[in-house]
Design a protein around this motif. Structure first.
Motif, PDB file in Angstrom:
ATOM      1  N   ALA A  55       1.124  -1.554   0.258  1.00 26.70           N
ATOM      2  CA  ALA A  55      -0.216  -0.367  -0.047  1.00 26.70           C
ATOM      3  C   ALA A  55       0.806   1.405  -0.551  1.00 26.70           C
ATOM      4  O   ALA A  55       0.895   1.848  -0.744  1.00 26.70           O
ATOM      5  CB  ALA A  55      -0.898  -0.214   1.423  1.00 26.70           C
ATOM      6  N   LYS A  95     -15.841  -1.233  -1.647  1.00 30.51           N
ATOM      7  CA  LYS A  95     -14.110  -0.662  -0.987  1.00 30.51           C
ATOM      8  C   LYS A  95     -14.241  -0.702   0.778  1.00 30.51           C
ATOM      9  O   LYS A  95     -13.817  -1.307   0.692  1.00 30.51           O
ATOM     10  CB  LYS A  95     -13.619   0.674  -1.799  1.00 30.51           C
ATOM     11  N   VAL A  99     -12.640  -3.800   3.332  1.00 31.14           N
ATOM     12  CA  VAL A  99     -11.688  -3.308   4.290  1.00 31.14           C
ATOM     13  C   VAL A  99     -12.107  -3.754   5.396  1.00 31.14           C
ATOM     14  O   VAL A  99     -11.850  -4.609   6.713  1.00 31.14           O
ATOM     15  CB  VAL A  99     -11.583  -1.043   4.383  1.00 31.14           C
ATOM     16  N   GLY A 151     -10.703  -3.779  -1.614  1.00 33.04           N
ATOM     17  CA  GLY A 151     -11.097  -3.880  -0.143  1.00 33.04           C
ATOM     18  C   GLY A 151      -9.647  -4.778   0.515  1.00 33.04           C
ATOM     19  O   GLY A 151      -9.281  -4.155   2.074  1.00 33.04           O
ATOM     20  N   LYS A 188      -7.609   2.764   2.236  1.00 34.16           N
ATOM     21  CA  LYS A 188      -7.096   1.428   3.197  1.00 34.16           C
ATOM     22  C   LYS A 188      -6.004   1.500   4.090  1.00 34.16           C
ATOM     23  O   LYS A 188      -5.967   1.045   5.429  1.00 34.16           O
ATOM     24  CB  LYS A 188      -6.384   0.318   2.249  1.00 34.16           C
TER      25      LYS A 188
END
Length: 255
Positions: A55, A95, A99, A151, A188
């Motif tokens: 990420a 999304k 997550v 996600g 995220k």
């Protein structure tokens, strides 16, 4: 600064995988996670160790690419912000659900889901049947699925690209996707911070340079990849992903 529980060969393998991740991400505009995470999970079966690292890399390199696109004199290479905003409205709720699903699921279950999704992608590469959207209803479905998968595991790119490729000019596609990845990954990362997930900052000292090498190589290969007939490349990649996912799922079943 290394992962103390892993040996030298494991660290070398992780370094090579992150070089590959950077190359794919900048060369194609997507796939840095989906084409590297299965290999990483074979080295060490802990998704929440690697996902924060991937990420941060996405945030860093996508911001560089977006900045470069804003400075570009050729307007055809800039981000298609108009379509990006429309797609985000569809993707945002799935999304967020993805997550929170990631944070709630056990480690082994999340790993099995990742390998199962990658297996599905591998068949699309092997048989040259990429996900294609030809109808507004299919656009919405693929964007919602892509948002949810993104996600959970950051590997929703093939689903999302199927829609963006149909609506964004090819010369603007990579930069538009990088802008999308930056926004999705920011969401995220905020969730990781909120849940107090270890962001593995020490590991960035040696893995960010590895990804940077791949990113530099991918930038130089981008125009050639745009012009090339890449069916053979994707077919070989599909078989490789299928083999890796098969081993991963087999390990999960036999555990």
């Amino acid at each position: 600064m290394f992962l103390p529980e892993l040996g030298l060969w494991a660290h070398l393998a992780i370094a090579v995988i992150f070089v590959w991740s950077g190359f794919v991400r900048s060369g194609l505009g997507f796939g840095g996670a989906v084409l590297s995470l299965p290999f990483l999970l074979l080295v060490d079966n802990r998704p929440l160790v690697y996902l924060p690292i991937i990420a941060v890399h996405l945030l860093f390199f996508s911001s560089l690419t977006i900045w470069h696109s804003r400075a570009a004199t050729d307007i055809d290479q800039r981000v298609d912000w108009r379509y990006l905003k429309r797609a985000l409205l569809i993707m945002l709720a799935p999304k967020l659900l993805g997550v929170f699903g990631l944070l709630a699921l056990p480690n082994d279950v999340m790993t099995a889901i990742i390998f199962a999704i990658v297996t599905l992608y591998s068949f699309s590469y092997i048989f040259n049947k990429p996900f294609v959207s030809k109808h507004p209803g299919m656009d919405i479905l693929l964007l919602m699925l892509g948002g949810y998968v993104s996600g959970t595991s950051l590997i929703g790119a093939p689903l999302i690209v199927a829609v963006f490729a149909a609506h964004v000019a090819r010369t603007r596609l990579r930069n538009t996707l990088f802008a999308l990845w930056f926004i999705l990954v920011s969401i995220k990362m905020a969730a990781f911070i909120w849940a107090e997930v270890d962001l593995q900052w020490r590991q960035h000292l040696w893995l960010l340079p590895c990804a940077a090498i791949g990113h530099w190589l991918g930038l130089h290969a981008h125009n050639k990849l745009l012009q090339a007939n890449s069916q053979a490349f994707y077919r070989i990649l599909g078989w490789l992903l299928l083999a890796v996912s098969g081993v991963g799922l087999g390990t999960f079943v036999l555990a």
